[in-house]
Design an enzyme around this catalytic site. Structure first.
Site, PDB file in Angstrom:
ATOM      1  N   TYR A  51       0.820  -1.212   0.000  1.00  0.00           N
ATOM      2  CA  TYR A  51       0.000   0.000   0.000  1.00  0.00           C
ATOM      3  C   TYR A  51       0.856   1.266   0.000  1.00  0.00           C
ATOM      4  O   TYR A  51       0.317   2.377   0.066  1.00  0.00           O
ATOM      5  CB  TYR A  51      -0.943   0.010   1.199  1.00  0.00           C
ATOM      6  N   ARG A  81       2.188  -2.137 -11.989  1.00  0.00           N
ATOM      7  CA  ARG A  81       0.984  -2.302 -11.186  1.00  0.00           C
ATOM      8  C   ARG A  81       0.129  -1.048 -11.341  1.00  0.00           C
ATOM      9  O   ARG A  81       0.642   0.038 -11.607  1.00  0.00           O
ATOM     10  CB  ARG A  81       1.349  -2.487  -9.711  1.00  0.00           C
ATOM     11  N   HIS A  82      -1.163  -1.207 -11.152  1.00  0.00           N
ATOM     12  CA  HIS A  82      -2.061  -0.052 -11.167  1.00  0.00           C
ATOM     13  C   HIS A  82      -1.692   0.935 -10.062  1.00  0.00           C
ATOM     14  O   HIS A  82      -0.963   0.622  -9.125  1.00  0.00           O
ATOM     15  CB  HIS A  82      -3.512  -0.501 -11.000  1.00  0.00           C
ATOM     16  N   ARG A  85      -5.347   2.915  -5.045  1.00  0.00           N
ATOM     17  CA  ARG A  85      -6.789   2.658  -5.146  1.00  0.00           C
ATOM     18  C   ARG A  85      -7.439   2.700  -3.774  1.00  0.00           C
ATOM     19  O   ARG A  85      -6.767   2.716  -2.746  1.00  0.00           O
ATOM     20  CB  ARG A  85      -7.028   1.285  -5.777  1.00  0.00           C
ATOM     21  N   HIS A 361      -1.646  -6.462 -11.745  1.00  0.00           N
ATOM     22  CA  HIS A 361      -1.894  -6.345 -10.305  1.00  0.00           C
ATOM     23  C   HIS A 361      -0.636  -6.696  -9.518  1.00  0.00           C
ATOM     24  O   HIS A 361       0.263  -7.367 -10.020  1.00  0.00           O
ATOM     25  CB  HIS A 361      -3.015  -7.300  -9.887  1.00  0.00           C
ATOM     26  N   ASP A 362      -0.611  -6.292  -8.245  1.00  0.00           N
ATOM     27  CA  ASP A 362       0.560  -6.561  -7.410  1.00  0.00           C
ATOM     28  C   ASP A 362       0.863  -8.050  -7.285  1.00  0.00           C
ATOM     29  O   ASP A 362       2.024  -8.466  -7.383  1.00  0.00           O
ATOM     30  CB  ASP A 362       0.363  -5.953  -6.013  1.00  0.00           C
TER      31      ASP A 362
END
Length: 466
Positions: A51, A81-82, A85, A361-362
């Protein structure tokens, strides 16, 4: 497997790098920049595990980041990664429930806890925050600037997993890339903007190298959860006891403690578009407790998707084999999660491009990094004692898969070398490669690099999935 692809554009790509000095976005705070990422509150934010917002690891690199004068970049594969969020839907419900229980049961809210009395949980779920969108615009600008002798004239071929936050991240990358190009007087003014070329559906009905779903035994695995539970039981009870003493009437489980700690990064990346305001949840915990939290999240990813899970690395084998195909300009050879319908079509999987960018994604990035052998030097992580990056061979979730994480696989041609050289950057850290002879700049010859990916080329242990 069925297939549904959004094909927006097909680019013809060829090319070679230096570095255009373009300014950062105007609304950046002093501690958040295109070049160095998120450096706000580093004593805290760099301990938020997956995070944490992306921050440059150039100062932690065992090899120099600069490209030698006698070498020219000829190929780049980006994997990202995005951006930041909101929490997932299940986590949003859990966080809100923890806060509601505290508000219901606490008889007093002293000092640093005062904000909790009237706190209103208002975060959504799953979607990018404004700060997360800006992160990917920054990445697009960084990519353009880093490889400007290529990007001035060439568009990257871009793919994304079909999750809204991943797809939108790819679109924001395009915006940042094109904005940087438009600000570059040396760019080709006639070159059209790049676009997201392929969007690959997610779910068990589709083969997808950018999202895991189809390895049944892996999806049913509880290895990561068990490891996280083991370490949570080591450190969370003492925190719960302290918080309960500070908040009379409240009873907290270990999960409640983790929920409250997670509120710190999630609210920080949600409050402003540059995340310059620290959430008041952050002040509820000590520096030592943040170190423990950071390790918990690293442990969870290692045993969930990395080398600590017997089926973790094989989830990244399909992407590794796609990388081999792109590096060698040869068809993909894979029997794991590659979508053969897409990869057999030069319109959806070109082999002659110079620049590629994939968005995922992660968890997928963790598996891919292990499939590439980037963390082969990382031994099994302790489930009872915190280990730092000197003990984990450079692995930590915050160093590996923060929000807007990015890996660059570069191929360069150097005057003294007959064969191109390959190196891998993860968040600006030039990675010590395993499986091939590495020079003093962290590079391997391309054929040696490919040869060293023996786990991926052999299909890993995919047969154990079913």
């Amino acid at each position: 497997m069925g297939v549904f692809v959004v094909l927006l554009s097909i680019a013809t790509l060829f090319g070679s790098t230096s570095g255009t000095a373009l300014g950062p976005r105007g609304n950046h705070s002093d501690c958040n920049s295109v070049d160095h990422g998120y450096q706000c509150f580093p004593e805290l934010s760099h301990k938020w595990g997956l995070y944490a917002p992306y921050f440059s690891l150039q100062d932690e690199s065992p090899f120099p980041l600069d490209v030698p004068d006698d070498c020219q970049i000829t190929f780049v594969q980006a994997l990202a990664r995005h951006g930041a969020r909101s929490p997932t839907d299940s986590k949003t419900k859990a966080y809100a429930a923890t806060i509601a229980a505290i508000q219901k049961n606490a008889t007093t809210f002293p000092g640093k806890y005062a904000f909790l009395k009237s706190y209103n949980y208002s975060m959504g779920s799953e979607d990018l925050t404004p700060f997360g969108r800006n992160q990917l615009q920054d990445m697009g600008a960084q990519f353009y600037r880093r490889y400007d002798t290529l990007t001035r004239h060439i568009n990257p071929f871009i793919r994304a997993a079909d999750s809204s936050r991943v797809h939108e991240s790819a679109e924001k990358f395009v915006e940042g890339f094109q904005n940087a190009r438009q600000g570059d007087p040396r760019a080709n003014p006639h070159q059209p903007s790049p676009r997201v070329d392929v969007v690959i559906p997610e779910g068990t009905a589709y083969n997808n190298t950018l999202e895991h779903s189809i390895c049944t035994a892996f999806e049913d695995s509880t290895v990561g959860d068990a490891a996280a539970d083991n370490f949570t039981a080591v450190f969370a009870p003492a925190i719960a006891k302290r918080l309960e003493a500070d908040l009379p009437g409240v009873q907290l489980s270990a999960d409640d403690v983790i929920n409250l700690m997670a509120m710190c990064p999630f609210e920080t990346v949600s409050l402003t578009d540059d995340a310059h305001t620290l959430s008041p949840f952050c002040d509820l915990f000590t520096a030592a407790e943040w170190t423990q939290y950071n390790y918990l999240l690293s442990l969870d990813k290692y045993y969930g998707y990395g080398g600590g899970n017997p089926l973790g690395p094989v989830q990244g084998v399909g992407w590794a084999n796609e990388l081999i195909a792109r590096l060698t300009h040869s068809p993909v050879h894979d029997h794991t999660c590659v979508n053969n319908t897409l990869d057999a079509n030069p319109a959806t999987f070109p082999l002659n491009a110079t620049l590629y960018a994939d968005f995922s994604h992660d968890s997928n990035l963790v598996s891919i990094f292990w499939a590439l052998g980037l963390y082969n030097g990382t031994k099994a992580l302790s489930q009872t004692t915190v280990e730092d990056t000197t003990q984990t061979d450079g692995y930590a979730a915050a160093w590996t898969v923060p929000f807007a994480a990015r890996a660059y696989i570069e191929m360069m041609q150097c005057r003294a070398e007959k064969q191109p050289l390959v190196r891998v950057l993860v968040n600006d850290r030039v990675m010590p490669l395993h499986g091939c002879a590495v020079d003093n700049l962290g590079r391997c010859k391309r054929d040696d690099f490919v040869e060293g990916l023996s786990f991926a080329r052999a299909g890993g242990n995919w047969a154990e999935c079913f």
